[in-house]
Design a protein around this motif. Structure first.
Motif, PDB file in Angstrom:
ATOM      1  N   ASN A 198      20.539   3.311  -5.529  1.00  0.00           N
ATOM      2  CA  ASN A 198      19.451   3.837  -4.700  1.00  0.00           C
ATOM      3  C   ASN A 198      18.219   2.965  -4.887  1.00  0.00           C
ATOM      4  OD1 ASN A 198      20.643   6.927  -5.971  1.00  0.00           O
ATOM      5  ND2 ASN A 198      21.080   6.168  -3.929  1.00  0.00           N
ATOM      6  N   ALA A 199      17.112   3.380  -4.308  1.00  0.00           N
ATOM      7  CA  ALA A 199      15.865   2.643  -4.476  1.00  0.00           C
ATOM      8  C   ALA A 199      15.482   2.603  -5.960  1.00  0.00           C
ATOM      9  CB  ALA A 199      14.750   3.284  -3.668  1.00  0.00           C
ATOM     10  N   ALA A 200      14.920   1.471  -6.395  1.00  0.00           N
ATOM     11  CA  ALA A 200      14.513   1.325  -7.791  1.00  0.00           C
ATOM     12  C   ALA A 200      13.181   2.023  -8.060  1.00  0.00           C
ATOM     13  CB  ALA A 200      14.409  -0.152  -8.157  1.00  0.00           C
ATOM     14  N   GLN A 201      12.269   1.994  -7.096  1.00  0.00           N
ATOM     15  CA  GLN A 201      10.971   2.629  -7.278  1.00  0.00           C
ATOM     16  C   GLN A 201      11.073   4.138  -7.090  1.00  0.00           C
ATOM     17  OE1 GLN A 201       7.463   0.204  -5.671  1.00  0.00           O
ATOM     18  NE2 GLN A 201       9.098  -0.309  -4.226  1.00  0.00           N
ATOM     19  N   ARG A 202      10.173   4.877  -7.719  1.00  0.00           N
ATOM     20  CA  ARG A 202      10.163   6.331  -7.617  1.00  0.00           C
ATOM     21  C   ARG A 202       9.052   6.796  -6.700  1.00  0.00           C
ATOM     22  NH1 ARG A 202      12.983   8.767 -11.971  1.00  0.00           N
ATOM     23  NH2 ARG A 202      12.643  10.735 -10.852  1.00  0.00           N
ATOM     24  N   MET A 203       9.359   7.763  -5.871  1.00  0.00           N
ATOM     25  CA  MET A 203       8.332   8.499  -5.143  1.00  0.00           C
ATOM     26  C   MET A 203       7.760   9.546  -6.094  1.00  0.00           C
ATOM     27  SD  MET A 203      10.236   8.790  -1.405  1.00  0.00           S
ATOM     28  CE  MET A 203      11.909   9.023  -2.036  1.00  0.00           C
ATOM     29  N   THR A 204       6.499   9.941  -5.898  1.00  0.00           N
ATOM     30  CA  THR A 204       5.837  10.819  -6.859  1.00  0.00           C
ATOM     31  C   THR A 204       5.011  11.888  -6.167  1.00  0.00           C
ATOM     32  OG1 THR A 204       3.773   9.556  -7.030  1.00  0.00           O
ATOM     33  CG2 THR A 204       5.612   8.848  -8.443  1.00  0.00           C
ATOM     34  N   LEU A 205       4.660  12.905  -6.942  1.00  0.00           N
ATOM     35  CA  LEU A 205       3.604  13.827  -6.521  1.00  0.00           C
ATOM     36  C   LEU A 205       2.263  13.109  -6.644  1.00  0.00           C
ATOM     37  CD1 LEU A 205       4.810  17.076  -8.365  1.00  0.00           C
ATOM     38  CD2 LEU A 205       5.012  16.575  -5.914  1.00  0.00           C
ATOM     39  N   LEU A 206       1.212  13.736  -6.119  1.00  0.00           N
ATOM     40  CA  LEU A 206      -0.101  13.094  -6.153  1.00  0.00           C
ATOM     41  C   LEU A 206      -0.580  12.846  -7.582  1.00  0.00           C
ATOM     42  CD1 LEU A 206      -2.075  14.896  -3.282  1.00  0.00           C
ATOM     43  CD2 LEU A 206      -1.325  12.500  -3.358  1.00  0.00           C
ATOM     44  N   THR A 232       2.005  17.089  -0.558  1.00  0.00           N
ATOM     45  CA  THR A 232       1.740  15.687  -0.233  1.00  0.00           C
ATOM     46  C   THR A 232       2.299  14.841  -1.360  1.00  0.00           C
ATOM     47  OG1 THR A 232      -0.278  16.225   0.996  1.00  0.00           O
ATOM     48  CG2 THR A 232      -0.037  13.955   0.219  1.00  0.00           C
ATOM     49  N   ILE A 233       3.109  13.856  -1.004  1.00  0.00           N
ATOM     50  CA  ILE A 233       3.715  12.979  -2.005  1.00  0.00           C
ATOM     51  C   ILE A 233       3.304  11.541  -1.743  1.00  0.00           C
ATOM     52  CG2 ILE A 233       5.669  14.547  -2.227  1.00  0.00           C
ATOM     53  CD1 ILE A 233       7.362  12.328  -0.793  1.00  0.00           C
ATOM     54  N   VAL A 234       3.576  10.680  -2.716  1.00  0.00           N
ATOM     55  CA  VAL A 234       3.237   9.259  -2.602  1.00  0.00           C
ATOM     56  C   VAL A 234       4.532   8.463  -2.507  1.00  0.00           C
ATOM     57  CG1 VAL A 234       2.099   7.299  -3.698  1.00  0.00           C
ATOM     58  CG2 VAL A 234       1.123   9.606  -3.932  1.00  0.00           C
ATOM     59  N   VAL A 235       4.640   7.664  -1.445  1.00  0.00           N
ATOM     60  CA  VAL A 235       5.824   6.830  -1.202  1.00  0.00           C
ATOM     61  C   VAL A 235       5.399   5.364  -1.290  1.00  0.00           C
ATOM     62  CG1 VAL A 235       7.699   6.286   0.390  1.00  0.00           C
ATOM     63  CG2 VAL A 235       6.750   8.611   0.321  1.00  0.00           C
ATOM     64  N   PRO A 236       5.968   4.589  -2.210  1.00  0.00           N
ATOM     65  CA  PRO A 236       5.565   3.183  -2.343  1.00  0.00           C
ATOM     66  C   PRO A 236       6.041   2.342  -1.164  1.00  0.00           C
ATOM     67  CG  PRO A 236       6.778   3.957  -4.285  1.00  0.00           C
ATOM     68  CD  PRO A 236       6.969   4.975  -3.216  1.00  0.00           C
ATOM     69  N   MET A 244       0.845  -1.197   0.000  1.00  0.00           N
ATOM     70  CA  MET A 244       0.000   0.000   0.000  1.00  0.00           C
ATOM     71  C   MET A 244       0.877   1.243   0.000  1.00  0.00           C
ATOM     72  SD  MET A 244      -2.811   1.221   2.831  1.00  0.00           S
ATOM     73  CE  MET A 244      -1.557   1.675   4.019  1.00  0.00           C
ATOM     74  N   ALA A 245       0.609   2.166  -0.879  1.00  0.00           N
ATOM     75  CA  ALA A 245       1.393   3.401  -0.946  1.00  0.00           C
ATOM     76  C   ALA A 245       1.058   4.307   0.237  1.00  0.00           C
ATOM     77  CB  ALA A 245       1.115   4.118  -2.260  1.00  0.00           C
ATOM     78  N   HIS A 246       1.989   5.171   0.576  1.00  0.00           N
ATOM     79  CA  HIS A 246       1.841   6.076   1.716  1.00  0.00           C
ATOM     80  C   HIS A 246       1.807   7.511   1.224  1.00  0.00           C
ATOM     81  CE1 HIS A 246       3.191   2.720   4.414  1.00  0.00           C
ATOM     82  NE2 HIS A 246       3.758   2.353   3.286  1.00  0.00           N
ATOM     83  N   GLN A 247       0.851   8.296   1.700  1.00  0.00           N
ATOM     84  CA  GLN A 247       0.796   9.716   1.386  1.00  0.00           C
ATOM     85  C   GLN A 247       1.338  10.492   2.578  1.00  0.00           C
ATOM     86  OE1 GLN A 247      -2.976  11.142  -0.069  1.00  0.00           O
ATOM     87  NE2 GLN A 247      -3.107   9.593  -1.685  1.00  0.00           N
ATOM     88  N   VAL A 248       2.401  11.282   2.338  1.00  0.00           N
ATOM     89  CA  VAL A 248       3.067  11.991   3.421  1.00  0.00           C
ATOM     90  C   VAL A 248       3.398  13.410   2.974  1.00  0.00           C
ATOM     91  CG1 VAL A 248       4.079   9.855   4.313  1.00  0.00           C
ATOM     92  CG2 VAL A 248       5.396  11.256   2.710  1.00  0.00           C
ATOM     93  N   ARG A 249       3.669  14.262   3.940  1.00  0.00           N
ATOM     94  CA  ARG A 249       4.087  15.632   3.649  1.00  0.00           C
ATOM     95  C   ARG A 249       5.579  15.652   3.337  1.00  0.00           C
ATOM     96  NH1 ARG A 249       3.489  19.506   8.093  1.00  0.00           N
ATOM     97  NH2 ARG A 249       4.285  17.748   9.314  1.00  0.00           N
ATOM     98  N   ALA A 250       5.974  16.535   2.396  1.00  0.00           N
ATOM     99  CA  ALA A 250       7.378  16.596   2.009  1.00  0.00           C
ATOM    100  C   ALA A 250       7.686  17.956   1.395  1.00  0.00           C
ATOM    101  CB  ALA A 250       7.696  15.486   1.004  1.00  0.00           C
ATOM    102  N   VAL A 251       8.973  18.311   1.399  1.00  0.00           N
ATOM    103  CA  VAL A 251       9.445  19.576   0.837  1.00  0.00           C
ATOM    104  C   VAL A 251       9.958  19.311  -0.578  1.00  0.00           C
ATOM    105  CG1 VAL A 251      11.135  21.440   1.037  1.00  0.00           C
ATOM    106  CG2 VAL A 251      10.029  20.507   3.099  1.00  0.00           C
ATOM    107  N   VAL A 252       9.382  20.025  -1.557  1.00  0.00           N
ATOM    108  CA  VAL A 252       9.674  19.786  -2.964  1.00  0.00           C
ATOM    109  C   VAL A 252      10.166  21.076  -3.626  1.00  0.00           C
ATOM    110  CG1 VAL A 252       8.672  19.136  -5.195  1.00  0.00           C
ATOM    111  CG2 VAL A 252       7.958  17.943  -3.107  1.00  0.00           C
ATOM    112  N   ALA A 253      11.205  20.949  -4.435  1.00  0.00           N
ATOM    113  CA  ALA A 253      11.654  22.052  -5.298  1.00  0.00           C
ATOM    114  C   ALA A 253      11.091  21.781  -6.683  1.00  0.00           C
ATOM    115  CB  ALA A 253      13.175  22.126  -5.327  1.00  0.00           C
TER     116      ALA A 253
END
Length: 361
Positions: free
Chosen positions: A112-120, A21-25, A1-10
């Protein structure tokens, strides 16, 4: 299940960062999901925001981090859920020619990790230094996690993930500072201050701090510098020689990374001394030295990448020194802030007001 969390993005070059809010696998094979407890604000994050690293926007910023492993993927055995870990830039492969020669700190196939974290909306994020830890949770390769004593403060421990390790390692690993050595450090921000602390712990007896900012020189004295030189008014090479019997220092570390400061480091060392570059230059910089001087002065000219560290070896050792009261990591933490304060921390960094701001979650 993916996780939605707060994060700082440029999101864009030279634009203020945003809190999204970003999505972390969930972790896949060889990966770990880490709940971030603290993450330092480093100049490298500012370079990412300003497009000084590359143009792979949007970036998920933050990389000097410590936290707890929340979940691991298949095949992971070195860390387990609940472990307190410090994150490092890239996991060593164990198979390349550097690793096979017993020099894994030079690993040529880190990952690094193979999967990508993403924006919503599904836009992939580029995590800073393969970590991306200005976030409530982040996904990394399991080899990027180094288990350390959980008695350590997360705000202090996370700083080993980049700047403090780079400076300490430049003195101890790259230069091999030993008992009775004389050392000069040019540039006394976080990396330079750590180099001074490392030289002190290694037994150097004369430690000269060089900077143009009196506040940084005062902090350097608190880290173990025995002498300070204001480079805005003094000839650095002559000042270092005067403080080292007229000869120059056994080791000079350039924690700035400019042609003029490295030239100072080269000439401020004793004959057969060591000059170490740990400050990061920009691509257009060029250095010119008389080749005869390179030959005649002997010694060594070295670059120190990440303090030539091996996280599995160095992080636990430095945390042990910290818990024994021999390495004051807390002194590097100028202030603790929230996720929403990162842009303000960048401004304070510009003005030299802090050694490290640390985001605490």
């Amino acid at each position: 299940m993916a996780h939605q969390v707060r994060a700082v993005v440029a999101r864009e070059k030279n634009a203020p960062v945003t809190l999204d809010t970003i999505v972390v696998p969930d972790p896949g094979p060889g990966e770990a999901l880490v709940k971030v407890e603290a993450c330092g604000v480093c100049h490298t994050d500012l370079h990412y925001r300003d497009g000084g690293i590359n143009d792979d926007f949007p970036f998920l910023l933050g990389h000097e981090a410590a936290g707890r492993v929340e979940a691991v993927g298949a095949g992971v055995t070195d860390v387990a859920p609940g472990d307190f870990v410090i994150l490092n830039w890239r996991a060593v492969c164990g198979q390349c020619r550097a690793c096979r020669r017993g020099r894994p700190w030079y690993c040529f196939a880190t990952h690094n990790a193979a999967q990508r974290m993403t924006l919503l909306d599904g836009t992939p994020l580029a995590p800073a230094l393969g970590i991306g830890a200005f976030a409530e949770k982040t996904l990394v390769a399991a080899g990027q996690c180094t288990k350390v004593d959980p008695a350590a403060s997360a705000a202090a421990a996370g700083l080993l993930g980049c700047g403090v390790m780079a400076g300490f390692g430049a003195a101890v690993n790259t230069a091999g500072v030993g008992r009775g050595d004389s050392v000069a450090v040019i540039g006394c921000g976080g990396v330079g201050a750590a180099a001074i602390a490392g030289a002190r712990i290694a037994g150097a007896t004369t430690i000269v701090a060089v900077d143009v900012d009196e506040r940084k020189l005062q902090r350097a004295a608190g880290m173990g510098a025995t002498h300070t030189v204001d480079a805005s008014t003094a000839d650095v090479v002559e000042a270092v020689r005067e403080l080292t019997g007229g000869y120059g220092a056994d080791v000079v570390i350039d924690a700035v990374g400019r042609p003029e400061t490295f030239r100072q480091a080269f000439y401020a060392r004793d004959l057969a001394g060591i000059a170490v570059l740990v400050g990061v230059p920009t691509p257009e910089m060029r250095l010119e030295l008389p080749l005869l001087d390179v030959f005649a002065r002997g010694g060594a000219v070295k670059s120190s990448w990440y303090g030539d560290c091996l996280p599995s070896r160095d992080f636990p050792m430095l945390i042990d020194l910290y818990l024994q009261g021999r390495f004051d990591l807390d002194a590097f933490v100028s202030e603790t802030i929230g996720l929403g304060d990162v842009e303000k921390a960048f401004e304070e960094m510009h003005h030299g007001e802090v050694l490290r701001s640390v985001v605490v979650l």
